[in-house]
Design a protein around this motif. Structure first.
Motif, PDB file in Angstrom:
ATOM      1  N   LEU A 109     -15.108  36.160  45.808  1.00  0.00           N
ATOM      2  CA  LEU A 109     -14.124  36.157  46.886  1.00  0.00           C
ATOM      3  C   LEU A 109     -14.755  36.498  48.233  1.00  0.00           C
ATOM      4  CD1 LEU A 109     -11.180  37.957  45.076  1.00  0.00           C
ATOM      5  CD2 LEU A 109     -11.210  35.571  45.792  1.00  0.00           C
ATOM      6  N   GLY A 110     -15.883  37.189  48.205  1.00  0.00           N
ATOM      7  CA  GLY A 110     -16.614  37.468  49.426  1.00  0.00           C
ATOM      8  C   GLY A 110     -16.194  38.704  50.182  1.00  0.00           C
ATOM      9  N   PHE A 111     -15.504  39.618  49.521  1.00  0.00           N
ATOM     10  CA  PHE A 111     -15.075  40.840  50.201  1.00  0.00           C
ATOM     11  C   PHE A 111     -16.120  41.940  50.019  1.00  0.00           C
ATOM     12  CE2 PHE A 111     -10.916  38.804  49.289  1.00  0.00           C
ATOM     13  CZ  PHE A 111     -10.492  38.662  50.605  1.00  0.00           C
ATOM     14  N   PRO A 112     -16.166  42.918  50.948  1.00  0.00           N
ATOM     15  CA  PRO A 112     -17.133  44.012  50.825  1.00  0.00           C
ATOM     16  C   PRO A 112     -16.889  44.836  49.571  1.00  0.00           C
ATOM     17  CG  PRO A 112     -16.101  43.992  53.007  1.00  0.00           C
ATOM     18  CD  PRO A 112     -15.350  43.024  52.170  1.00  0.00           C
ATOM     19  N   LEU A 113     -17.971  45.293  48.967  1.00  0.00           N
ATOM     20  CA  LEU A 113     -17.862  46.065  47.733  1.00  0.00           C
ATOM     21  C   LEU A 113     -17.111  47.373  47.962  1.00  0.00           C
ATOM     22  CD1 LEU A 113     -18.625  46.168  44.748  1.00  0.00           C
ATOM     23  CD2 LEU A 113     -20.761  47.302  45.405  1.00  0.00           C
ATOM     24  N   ARG A 114     -17.262  47.972  49.128  1.00  0.00           N
ATOM     25  CA  ARG A 114     -16.592  49.257  49.403  1.00  0.00           C
ATOM     26  C   ARG A 114     -15.072  49.119  49.364  1.00  0.00           C
ATOM     27  NH1 ARG A 114     -18.183  47.258  54.320  1.00  0.00           N
ATOM     28  NH2 ARG A 114     -16.518  47.034  55.910  1.00  0.00           N
ATOM     29  N   GLN A 115     -14.577  47.905  49.619  1.00  0.00           N
ATOM     30  CA  GLN A 115     -13.141  47.650  49.631  1.00  0.00           C
ATOM     31  C   GLN A 115     -12.574  47.546  48.220  1.00  0.00           C
ATOM     32  OE1 GLN A 115     -12.207  44.389  52.306  1.00  0.00           O
ATOM     33  NE2 GLN A 115     -10.396  43.840  51.112  1.00  0.00           N
ATOM     34  N   LEU A 116     -13.435  47.183  47.267  1.00  0.00           N
ATOM     35  CA  LEU A 116     -12.983  46.898  45.907  1.00  0.00           C
ATOM     36  C   LEU A 116     -12.303  48.104  45.273  1.00  0.00           C
ATOM     37  CD1 LEU A 116     -15.142  45.086  43.179  1.00  0.00           C
ATOM     38  CD2 LEU A 116     -13.575  46.913  42.629  1.00  0.00           C
ATOM     39  N   ALA A 117     -12.979  49.241  45.279  1.00  0.00           N
ATOM     40  CA  ALA A 117     -12.462  50.406  44.555  1.00  0.00           C
ATOM     41  C   ALA A 117     -11.141  50.901  45.120  1.00  0.00           C
ATOM     42  CB  ALA A 117     -13.493  51.533  44.574  1.00  0.00           C
ATOM     43  N   GLU A 118     -10.861  50.616  46.400  1.00  0.00           N
ATOM     44  CA  GLU A 118      -9.613  51.069  47.002  1.00  0.00           C
ATOM     45  C   GLU A 118      -8.465  50.110  46.749  1.00  0.00           C
ATOM     46  OE1 GLU A 118     -10.358  51.644  51.119  1.00  0.00           O
ATOM     47  OE2 GLU A 118     -11.683  53.371  50.821  1.00  0.00           O
ATOM     48  N   GLN A 119      -8.738  48.807  46.796  1.00  0.00           N
ATOM     49  CA  GLN A 119      -7.676  47.805  46.742  1.00  0.00           C
ATOM     50  C   GLN A 119      -7.413  47.309  45.322  1.00  0.00           C
ATOM     51  OE1 GLN A 119      -8.264  44.904  49.764  1.00  0.00           O
ATOM     52  NE2 GLN A 119      -6.333  43.837  49.439  1.00  0.00           N
ATOM     53  N   VAL A 120      -8.332  47.569  44.398  1.00  0.00           N
ATOM     54  CA  VAL A 120      -8.236  47.031  43.045  1.00  0.00           C
ATOM     55  C   VAL A 120      -8.054  48.157  42.029  1.00  0.00           C
ATOM     56  CG1 VAL A 120      -9.449  45.729  41.250  1.00  0.00           C
ATOM     57  CG2 VAL A 120      -9.642  45.031  43.651  1.00  0.00           C
ATOM     58  N   VAL A 121      -7.151  47.926  41.086  1.00  0.00           N
ATOM     59  CA  VAL A 121      -6.953  48.800  39.926  1.00  0.00           C
ATOM     60  C   VAL A 121      -7.372  48.017  38.693  1.00  0.00           C
ATOM     61  CG1 VAL A 121      -5.254  50.057  38.527  1.00  0.00           C
ATOM     62  CG2 VAL A 121      -5.037  50.021  41.025  1.00  0.00           C
ATOM     63  N   VAL A 122      -8.139  48.619  37.814  1.00  0.00           N
ATOM     64  CA  VAL A 122      -8.613  47.941  36.609  1.00  0.00           C
ATOM     65  C   VAL A 122      -7.581  48.105  35.493  1.00  0.00           C
ATOM     66  CG1 VAL A 122     -10.484  47.753  34.922  1.00  0.00           C
ATOM     67  CG2 VAL A 122     -10.989  48.426  37.289  1.00  0.00           C
ATOM     68  N   THR A 123      -7.252  47.002  34.822  1.00  0.00           N
ATOM     69  CA  THR A 123      -6.264  47.032  33.731  1.00  0.00           C
ATOM     70  C   THR A 123      -6.698  46.120  32.600  1.00  0.00           C
ATOM     71  OG1 THR A 123      -4.887  45.116  34.339  1.00  0.00           O
ATOM     72  CG2 THR A 123      -4.490  47.167  35.536  1.00  0.00           C
ATOM     73  N   PRO A 124      -6.072  46.248  31.438  1.00  0.00           N
ATOM     74  CA  PRO A 124      -6.195  45.201  30.418  1.00  0.00           C
ATOM     75  C   PRO A 124      -5.587  43.898  30.952  1.00  0.00           C
ATOM     76  CG  PRO A 124      -5.250  47.213  29.498  1.00  0.00           C
ATOM     77  CD  PRO A 124      -5.231  47.370  30.987  1.00  0.00           C
ATOM     78  N   SER A 125      -5.919  42.788  30.309  1.00  0.00           N
ATOM     79  CA  SER A 125      -5.433  41.496  30.793  1.00  0.00           C
ATOM     80  C   SER A 125      -3.922  41.361  30.655  1.00  0.00           C
ATOM     81  CB  SER A 125      -6.139  40.349  30.071  1.00  0.00           C
ATOM     82  OG  SER A 125      -5.919  40.434  28.670  1.00  0.00           O
ATOM     83  N   CYS A 126      -3.322  42.075  29.710  1.00  0.00           N
ATOM     84  CA  CYS A 126      -1.863  42.068  29.546  1.00  0.00           C
ATOM     85  C   CYS A 126      -1.504  43.269  28.676  1.00  0.00           C
ATOM     86  CB  CYS A 126      -1.388  40.747  28.919  1.00  0.00           C
ATOM     87  SG  CYS A 126       0.358  40.363  29.257  1.00  0.00           S
ATOM     88  N   GLY A 127      -0.311  43.260  28.103  1.00  0.00           N
ATOM     89  CA  GLY A 127       0.099  44.361  27.251  1.00  0.00           C
ATOM     90  C   GLY A 127      -0.718  44.414  25.966  1.00  0.00           C
ATOM     91  N   LEU A 128      -0.695  45.590  25.335  1.00  0.00           N
ATOM     92  CA  LEU A 128      -1.518  45.827  24.142  1.00  0.00           C
ATOM     93  C   LEU A 128      -0.683  46.021  22.880  1.00  0.00           C
ATOM     94  CD1 LEU A 128      -4.043  48.247  25.862  1.00  0.00           C
ATOM     95  CD2 LEU A 128      -4.639  46.024  24.879  1.00  0.00           C
ATOM     96  N   ALA A 129       0.555  45.534  22.881  1.00  0.00           N
ATOM     97  CA  ALA A 129       1.441  45.755  21.740  1.00  0.00           C
ATOM     98  C   ALA A 129       0.900  45.172  20.447  1.00  0.00           C
ATOM     99  CB  ALA A 129       2.823  45.161  22.028  1.00  0.00           C
ATOM    100  N   ASN A 130       0.153  44.091  20.524  1.00  0.00           N
ATOM    101  CA  ASN A 130      -0.345  43.429  19.314  1.00  0.00           C
ATOM    102  C   ASN A 130      -1.755  43.855  18.932  1.00  0.00           C
ATOM    103  OD1 ASN A 130       2.016  41.839  18.942  1.00  0.00           O
ATOM    104  ND2 ASN A 130       1.330  40.456  20.554  1.00  0.00           N
ATOM    105  N   ALA A 131      -2.302  44.821  19.643  1.00  0.00           N
ATOM    106  CA  ALA A 131      -3.618  45.345  19.290  1.00  0.00           C
ATOM    107  C   ALA A 131      -3.483  46.442  18.241  1.00  0.00           C
ATOM    108  CB  ALA A 131      -4.306  45.900  20.534  1.00  0.00           C
TER     109      ALA A 131
END
Length: 334
Positions: free
Chosen positions: A290-312
């Motif tokens: 996407l070309g955005f600065p790495l310093r911006q990533l940790a503030e604007q992005v939250v890491v999650t699973p791809s979807c719900g985990l009910a079937n795991a």
């Protein structure tokens, strides 16, 4: 990119909502233990009707009772056993959240189904989904908005030191907009909902919440501009389903936060959960493209699973949440 304070800490990770099992106390312990920076209220659909996405949210509706008929949720003439069960399950879940997180002082995420996913799932008493009747969709949205307002207030009362982040689940939104929701016979489809109307109704729910809102859509062709212009502060999506980076880049540049679904909900062919390094690398690769600065990533992005985990499996679900947590930390330290 606009300057703003995000409703989550840098390097945060969270779950989408659903987890395996039927023990809400244990599920809440897992979430609070593995996701300390942005825990969420677990959803356990394995408990049956009323714990599923549609029934759980339908239990919040105001002056719009529902019931289960032939295995499907539909609008009812009066409140009954199914509605009481859905509301009782939610009360138990909120009580458990309060018991375990009473002194928690950070952001907590809760989830509800969105108006179009509900309209495409709930049936009218005369048959057919609510989506067939524009007036019914408006009434549903108003009822949901009031229910969301009360739900957020209930969480705030139980967690007076925490801040609330609301996730509106709209997996059906792209198919509703495209007119691809099939009728009951399977021989036709419901008329598409115009984008302007969809934006207006979604904003009704967002405004009623009174707290920051993210919209979750684990489907292709997520309408990012519509979600942003409806007032959401972020969007939760599956990175695997992104086919065109330009709309995502434009949305992020305009100030939309990203809950990046980067960990698979099922074990890959290797048979092991992803490592935190693998999850972090997946997020970083998209960000670099996407070309955005790495310093911006940790503030604007939250890491999650791809979807719900009910079937795991429960061990896999716990491992995925831990991998997301540690991936968020890696990205914050980069």
């Amino acid at each position: 990119m606009t300057d703003q304070a995000w409703p989550w800490p840098a390097g945060a990770a969270t779950g989408i909502g659903s987890l395996p099992g039927t023990d809400i106390a244990e599920a809440q312990r897992v979430v609070l233990g593995e996701l300390p920076t942005l825990p969420h209220l677990p959803e356990l659909p394995a408990r049956g009707p009323g714990a599923d996405l549609v029934g759980r949210t339908a239990g919040l509706l105001v002056e719009l009772p529902v019931e289960v008929y032939a295995g499907r949720w539909r609008v009812a003439l009066r409140p009954g056993r199914d509605l009481r069960r859905a509301r009782d399950l939610m009360e138990r879940d909120l009580d458990q959240l309060a018991e375990q997180a009473e002194q928690f002082a950070g952001p907590v995420k809760i989830q509800v189904g969105g108006p179009f996913t509900l309209a495409g799932s709930l049936e009218l008493p005369i048959g057919g989904r609510m989506l067939r009747d524009p007036g019914a969709v408006r009434d549903l949205t108003g009822s949901l908005a009031e229910g969301v307002r009360e739900h957020v207030a209930a969480v705030r009362r139980r967690l007076p030191r925490a801040s609330v982040l609301l996730q509106v689940d709209e997996p059906s939104l792209p198919t509703v907009l495209a007119g691809r929701v099939p009728t009951e016979s399977g021989l036709g489809v419901y008329r598409p909902v115009e984008s302007d109307l969809a934006r207006s109704l979604l904003r009704t729910v967002v405004d009623a919440a009174g707290v920051p809102v993210v919209v979750h859509c684990c489907a292709p062709d997520v309408p990012l501009d519509l979600i942003r212009s409806a007032g959401a502060v972020g969007v939760a999506l599956d990175l695997e389903l992104i086919t065109d980076l330009d709309p995502l880049g434009e949305a992020i540049d305009a100030g939309l936060g990203l809950l990046a679904g980067a960990a698979p909900t099922r074990p890959p062919s290797a048979g092991r959960p992803p490592t935190s390094a693998e999850v972090a690398d997946r997020v970083r690769r998209i960000w670099d493209r996407l070309g955005f600065p790495l310093r911006q990533l940790a503030e604007q992005v939250v890491v999650t699973p791809s979807c719900g985990l009910a079937n795991a499996t429960e061990p896999y679900a716990r491992a995925v949440l831990a991998a997301c947590r540690d991936a968020g930390r890696r990205l914050a330290e980069a």
